[in-house]
Every structure is written in C-alpha cells, then in structure tokens.
Design a protein around this motif. Structure first.
Motif, short mmCIF file in Angstrom:
data_model
loop_
_atom_site.label_atom_id
_atom_site.label_comp_id
_atom_site.label_asym_id
_atom_site.label_seq_id
_atom_site.Cartn_x
_atom_site.Cartn_y
_atom_site.Cartn_z
N GLY A 97 0.73 4.34 -4.59
CA GLY A 97 0.92 4.03 -6.00
C GLY A 97 1.13 2.55 -6.25
O GLY A 97 0.72 2.02 -7.28
N LEU A 98 1.76 1.87 -5.29
CA LEU A 98 2.02 0.45 -5.45
C LEU A 98 0.79 -0.41 -5.16
O LEU A 98 0.60 -1.45 -5.77
CB LEU A 98 3.16 0.02 -4.52
CG LEU A 98 4.56 0.51 -4.91
CD1 LEU A 98 5.53 0.36 -3.75
CD2 LEU A 98 5.06 -0.25 -6.13
N LEU A 99 -0.04 0.04 -4.22
CA LEU A 99 -1.22 -0.75 -3.83
C LEU A 99 -2.51 -0.05 -4.27
O LEU A 99 -3.08 -0.36 -5.30
CB LEU A 99 -1.21 -0.97 -2.31
CG LEU A 99 0.02 -1.70 -1.74
CD1 LEU A 99 -0.10 -1.84 -0.23
CD2 LEU A 99 0.23 -3.04 -2.41
N GLU A 100 -2.97 0.89 -3.45
CA GLU A 100 -4.12 1.73 -3.76
C GLU A 100 -4.06 2.90 -2.80
O GLU A 100 -3.43 2.82 -1.75
CB GLU A 100 -5.45 0.98 -3.61
CG GLU A 100 -5.81 0.56 -2.21
CD GLU A 100 -5.07 -0.67 -1.73
OE1 GLU A 100 -4.58 -0.66 -0.58
OE2 GLU A 100 -4.95 -1.64 -2.49
N VAL A 118 -0.80 -0.17 -8.54
CA VAL A 118 -0.38 -1.33 -9.32
C VAL A 118 -1.15 -2.57 -8.89
O VAL A 118 -1.71 -3.30 -9.72
CB VAL A 118 1.14 -1.58 -9.16
CG1 VAL A 118 1.56 -2.80 -10.00
CG2 VAL A 118 1.94 -0.35 -9.58
N TYR A 119 -1.22 -2.82 -7.58
CA TYR A 119 -1.88 -4.03 -7.10
C TYR A 119 -3.35 -4.07 -7.52
O TYR A 119 -3.83 -5.07 -8.07
CB TYR A 119 -1.78 -4.13 -5.58
CG TYR A 119 -2.68 -5.19 -5.01
CD1 TYR A 119 -2.32 -6.53 -5.06
CD2 TYR A 119 -3.92 -4.86 -4.45
CE1 TYR A 119 -3.16 -7.52 -4.58
CE2 TYR A 119 -4.76 -5.84 -3.96
CZ TYR A 119 -4.38 -7.17 -4.02
OH TYR A 119 -5.22 -8.14 -3.56
N ALA A 120 -4.07 -3.00 -7.22
CA ALA A 120 -5.51 -2.99 -7.52
C ALA A 120 -5.77 -3.12 -9.01
O ALA A 120 -6.73 -3.78 -9.44
CB ALA A 120 -6.14 -1.70 -6.97
N THR A 121 -4.90 -2.52 -9.82
CA THR A 121 -5.06 -2.61 -11.28
C THR A 121 -4.76 -4.02 -11.77
O THR A 121 -5.47 -4.57 -12.62
CB THR A 121 -4.13 -1.59 -11.97
OG1 THR A 121 -4.34 -0.30 -11.40
CG2 THR A 121 -4.41 -1.54 -13.46
N TYR A 122 -3.72 -4.62 -11.22
CA TYR A 122 -3.35 -5.98 -11.60
C TYR A 122 -4.44 -6.97 -11.19
O TYR A 122 -4.81 -7.87 -11.95
CB TYR A 122 -2.03 -6.35 -10.93
CG TYR A 122 -1.43 -7.66 -11.39
CD1 TYR A 122 -0.63 -7.73 -12.52
CD2 TYR A 122 -1.64 -8.83 -10.67
CE1 TYR A 122 -0.07 -8.93 -12.94
CE2 TYR A 122 -1.09 -10.04 -11.08
CZ TYR A 122 -0.30 -10.08 -12.22
OH TYR A 122 0.26 -11.28 -12.62
N ALA A 123 -4.97 -6.79 -9.98
CA ALA A 123 -6.01 -7.70 -9.49
C ALA A 123 -7.30 -7.57 -10.28
O ALA A 123 -8.05 -8.54 -10.45
CB ALA A 123 -6.29 -7.44 -8.01
N ASP A 124 -7.57 -6.37 -10.80
CA ASP A 124 -8.80 -6.13 -11.55
C ASP A 124 -8.82 -6.92 -12.86
O ASP A 124 -9.86 -7.46 -13.26
CB ASP A 124 -8.95 -4.63 -11.84
CG ASP A 124 -10.26 -4.30 -12.51
OD1 ASP A 124 -11.31 -4.67 -11.97
OD2 ASP A 124 -10.23 -3.67 -13.58
N GLN A 134 1.33 0.21 -16.85
CA GLN A 134 1.37 1.67 -16.86
C GLN A 134 1.42 2.20 -15.43
O GLN A 134 2.16 3.16 -15.14
CB GLN A 134 0.13 2.23 -17.58
CG GLN A 134 0.12 3.76 -17.69
CD GLN A 134 1.32 4.28 -18.45
OE1 GLN A 134 1.55 3.91 -19.59
NE2 GLN A 134 2.10 5.16 -17.81
N ALA A 135 0.65 1.58 -14.54
CA ALA A 135 0.69 1.98 -13.12
C ALA A 135 2.07 1.76 -12.53
O ALA A 135 2.56 2.58 -11.74
CB ALA A 135 -0.36 1.21 -12.34
N LEU A 136 2.72 0.65 -12.91
CA LEU A 136 4.07 0.38 -12.42
C LEU A 136 5.06 1.40 -12.98
O LEU A 136 5.96 1.87 -12.26
CB LEU A 136 4.49 -1.04 -12.80
CG LEU A 136 5.83 -1.54 -12.23
CD1 LEU A 136 5.82 -1.54 -10.71
CD2 LEU A 136 6.14 -2.94 -12.75
N ASP A 137 4.90 1.77 -14.25
CA ASP A 137 5.75 2.81 -14.84
C ASP A 137 5.58 4.12 -14.09
O ASP A 137 6.56 4.85 -13.84
CB ASP A 137 5.40 3.01 -16.31
CG ASP A 137 5.84 1.85 -17.19
OD1 ASP A 137 6.73 1.09 -16.76
OD2 ASP A 137 5.29 1.71 -18.30
N ASN A 138 4.33 4.44 -13.72
CA ASN A 138 4.06 5.71 -13.04
C ASN A 138 4.75 5.78 -11.67
O ASN A 138 5.37 6.79 -11.33
CB ASN A 138 2.55 5.90 -12.86
CG ASN A 138 1.83 6.11 -14.18
OD1 ASN A 138 2.45 6.42 -15.19
ND2 ASN A 138 0.51 5.92 -14.17
N VAL A 139 4.62 4.70 -10.89
CA VAL A 139 5.22 4.73 -9.55
C VAL A 139 6.74 4.65 -9.65
O VAL A 139 7.46 5.23 -8.83
CB VAL A 139 4.63 3.61 -8.66
CG1 VAL A 139 5.18 2.24 -9.00
CG2 VAL A 139 4.88 3.90 -7.18
#
Length: 478
Positions: A49-52, A61-67, A76-81
C-alpha cells in the motif's frame, strides 16, 4: 556474546499472536526472553500500500505520487493505507491504553509524511527543483513507515505479556544526517542491554548507502544480516510462514514435501537466482564470511528446528535436496551466422543491453552461432531489449518464447545417471523439454519447459529425485 538475531517476515507479522506465542514466549522462562533481537518487516500488505503491490504492480502511495497525474490520488492512497494500519491497531489492542499509544504514534508519522510530500510538491513547482531527483528518498521515507508501525506495535504487544521490549528505530525519523549503515547499527547496539531488554528492530535502516537503491524491498534482510555480523551473533534466524521444503507444497502437495534439515549457502544462492530467496545473496555474504549459521524456521511450528544453513555442509551422500523453479520467464534467442568465432563480442553486447533494461538474467546457453538468455521481467522490457539488440546486431535473427525453468538443487548432486533419470521422469509425465543445463559443480540441474507444463514438471522431478531417494533411505534404515 551468546545471542541470536531473528527476522520476522510480513506474513508472519500479520499473525502477531503467533509471533508472541511461538517466537517471543514459547518454552521460555522470564530470563530467557532476552539475548536476542527481533528484526521485523511491515505487516502483510502494508508495504504494498505504501509503495506498489509486489505481485500485481498496482500503485500504492509512492507510485501514485510519482505518477503526478492526479494531485489528490496520492493523498487518498495514503488515507487508505493509514486506515489499514488503524485497523491493525484496533485488532491488536482493542480498547486498551496500548491502542491509544499505537494510534498516537501512527498519527504523528502519517501527518509528518503527508506534510513532507505536500511541501515537496510546492517546492517542485519551481523549475529549479525536480521531483524525479527526490523519488528515491520518498520511496525510502514511505517504506520506513511500514516497519516503524509494526515494530512499535510489537513492542507494545510484548510489553503486555511482561517482556521488557524496546524499540530500535533505525528509520532515521526527523534526523538531520545519514550515517554509514555500520555506524547506524553500532550506535543503536550501544543503547541496548541484550541481557535485560528485547530490542524490536525496524527492518528498514536509514543510512548513507541507501539500502533501497541496491536491495529495493529486500532491505530488511541486509539490516538483519549486518546486525548479526556487527553484534557477533551465534546464530541468525529467519521466521517464515512455511518450512524450507523439498518443493513448493502448493504444487507437490503438503503431504509429499519434506522439510530440509540441513543445507549450505551455495544452495541458498541457487534458490535466490530462482526468485525463492531464503535470504538475499548479499545479506548471506556477511553471515557466510563470519561463519554465522542461518536457520529458517516455520512460525507456526515452534517445536520444529527448521533448516540450518552453514558454509561447510555437504550431504552425507549425493542427493537432490529440492526441486524448485521459476515461472513466466522470457527466452530471448539471438541467432547470427556471423557469430562463429566472435561469441564474446555478441555476449558483451547482449549484457550491455540487459543492464540498461534492468532485466534479471536467470540462465543462458550458447552454441557456435546462437545465444539464448532466460530473463525475468515484463513483456514491455523484453520488447525494448529485442529492439535494442536488433539495432545493435542488424543481421541477427531474434526470437522470444515464454517459458519456465525447473531446477533440481542440492549441496552434492554428483549422482551417476541423474540426468537420464530426470529426463525419463519428465518424458513419462509427457513434459516436452526445451533445453537442459547441468554444471560441473553438481549443485544444480536446470530444465527449460513451456510455461503450461511447469507444475507437472515440478511434481515429476520431485517424485523421481526426492521422494524415491527418501523412500530408499527409509528402507535401508529399516
């Protein structure tokens, strides 16, 4: 010092009651809780959840932020994890004081990460600052969160049972400098008393070398290994959710496979090449050089001694210890009539392009005018490799095939007729063999088969080479 350093994997950590009952407390008096260190991974699924997702590649979170396509997607990904972690806190502690300590720790860390990532976005809005240059640092910051959460929770959980557990937080949270790994670990070791404290150590260690840039998600094994070496441990232990067995029980059957009692670091290297790491080869290197034995134990069978891995072990009589393999490989075949006498030139070019594509070479073979490399990676990477090779060797003919590799592995497989028996077993199972590799060192024999025959090949070789040998030994003893 007579102590152990023990690593607990993410799947085992998710079974936190088993970690407490089977690892920390099992058959121990209060005095025996200590003289050990527990190096923990994040709870199962949290690092995904934090990376991919390691298995599917689904973005965290990481992959979404990098995108960077959607400013709000990473939050939202950070909220989910974060919600996943809060759920773990709730399940572990219920309505106890420890629950509120766990939630407060989590809230403070998540807020710090969120603020950091927001501010970085703002800074990178200026042309002088490039987000791409910070992505590796962000990846490490996020990965560290998983281990910080699990280690802090396990300290609280063990304290509930009367264990004097202490947090050894190596994540570098809010530190202003990165020290070399050895210095980070030595400073942390100086702050604990192994005779009266049980350190629970974050698998991620923030250091100048940047563990993730070399080991990516295998970083916790390097932390574990260096701790064992620097502290002079008598034994390193890895707790997994399964035994190191003669084959994958999901393929060959739980009632058919045999836990391996003894083997050596040479065998673990072969398994690493197949993507079945008992331990990362670079992490094993330090243990091997210092003569520290490694034990792999099943978290859920505390009475079983597991598998002991040493430098000098050699099976008393030649035998196959394990049948393992790797699915979904790509065979890239380069044929050029002009290769004769110039194979090294072609091999060097092949290797150069491989390094650029970051593909993992698992095996290779060659003849006078053909090189075939068996690679782990995705189809897009392989397509790029083939295009690059075609540009480099314009007269060559290139072909790709989807295959699997099945290996017989052992510390001493110098057995007359072993190859003939193996091919015979595959033939009886109606498994077409595409290629065979057998080295002079007699520690591994590889068979390349079409992917659809992978499970059938594993079962056939295990029946012939492992079970038949075990039955013969049993009859001889009787």
């Amino acid at each position: 010092m007579s102590h152990t350093v023990e690593k607990i994997g993410g799947t085992s950590m998710s079974q936190y009651q088993a970690v407490r009952d089977n690892i920390a407390l099992y058959n121990r008096t209060e005095e025996q809780y200590y003289r050990r260190m527990l190096v923990v991974s994040a709870f199962g699924g949290i690092t995904d959840g934090l990376l991919e997702c390691k298995r599917t590649g689904a973005p965290g979170v990481y992959a979404t932020y990098a995108d960077a396509e959607d400013e709000h997607a990473w939050e939202q990904a950070l909220d989910n994890v974060s919600a996943q972690m809060e759920k773990i806190n709730r399940e572990m502690f219920g309505e106890t004081p420890e629950r509120y300590l766990a939630d407060a720790f989590l809230t403070e860390r998540i807020k710090g990460i969120r603020d950091c990532l927001r501010h970085l976005r703002q800074v990178c809005a200026f042309g002088q600052f490039q987000l791409a240059e910070q992505l590796q640092t962000i990846r490490e910051l996020l990965a560290a969160m998983g281990e910080a959460h699990s280690a802090h929770n396990m300290v609280l959980y063990l304290r509930q049972s009367g264990v004097n557990a202490v947090l050894m937080d190596l994540t570098g949270w809010r530190t202003d400098q990165a020290l070399p790994l050895n210095e980070v670990l030595q400073q942390a070791l100086a702050r604990v008393d192994l005779a009266t404290q049980l350190p629970v150590v974050t698998g991620y260690a923030h250091c100048r070398e940047g563990l993730m840039s070399t080991f990516d998600r295998g970083y916790s094994e390097m932390t574990f290994s260096r701790l064992a070496v620097l502290s002079g441990a008598r034994e390193a232990v890895i707790h997994k959710e399964y035994h190191l067995s003669s084959a994958d029980p999901r393929l060959a059957g739980e009632d058919q496979v045999i836990p391996i009692g003894l083997t050596n670091y040479d065998v673990t290297d072969q398994l690493s090449n197949l993507g079945m790491e008992a331990i990362h080869p670079q992490a094993a290197k330090g243990l091997r050089q210092q003569g520290i034995p490694l034990r792999v134990r099943n978290t859920f069978e505390p009475d079983h001694e597991g598998t002991l891995i040493t430098t000098g072990y050699r099976s008393p009589s030649p035998c196959v210890e394990m049948v393992a393999g790797r699915r979904n490989l790509f065979a890239v075949e380069l044929f050029d009539q002009d290769m004769v006498g110039r194979v090294s030139h072609y091999a060097e070019g092949f290797t150069d392009e491989l390094d650029k594509m970051q593909l993992n070479l698992v095996a290779k073979d060659m003849n006078a005018n053909t090189l075939t490399y068996y690679l782990a990676g995705n189809r897009k990477q392989v397509r790029r490799l083939v295009d690059a090779l075609q540009r480099r060797f314009q007269n060559a003919e290139l072909n790709t095939h989807k295959v699997s590799l099945v290996s017989a592995v052992g510390s001493d497989m110098n057995i007359p007729g072993l190859l003939a028996r193996s091919v015979g077993a595959l033939n009886r199972a109606e498994v077409p063999v595409r290629a065979v590799h057998q080295s002079l060192r007699a520690v591994e024999m590889q068979f390349i088969v079409d992917d659809e025959y992978y499970q059938r090949a594993v079962v056939a070789l295990h029946d012939e080479l492992v079970q038949t040998h075990a039955e013969t030994v049993a009859l001889a003893v009787a």
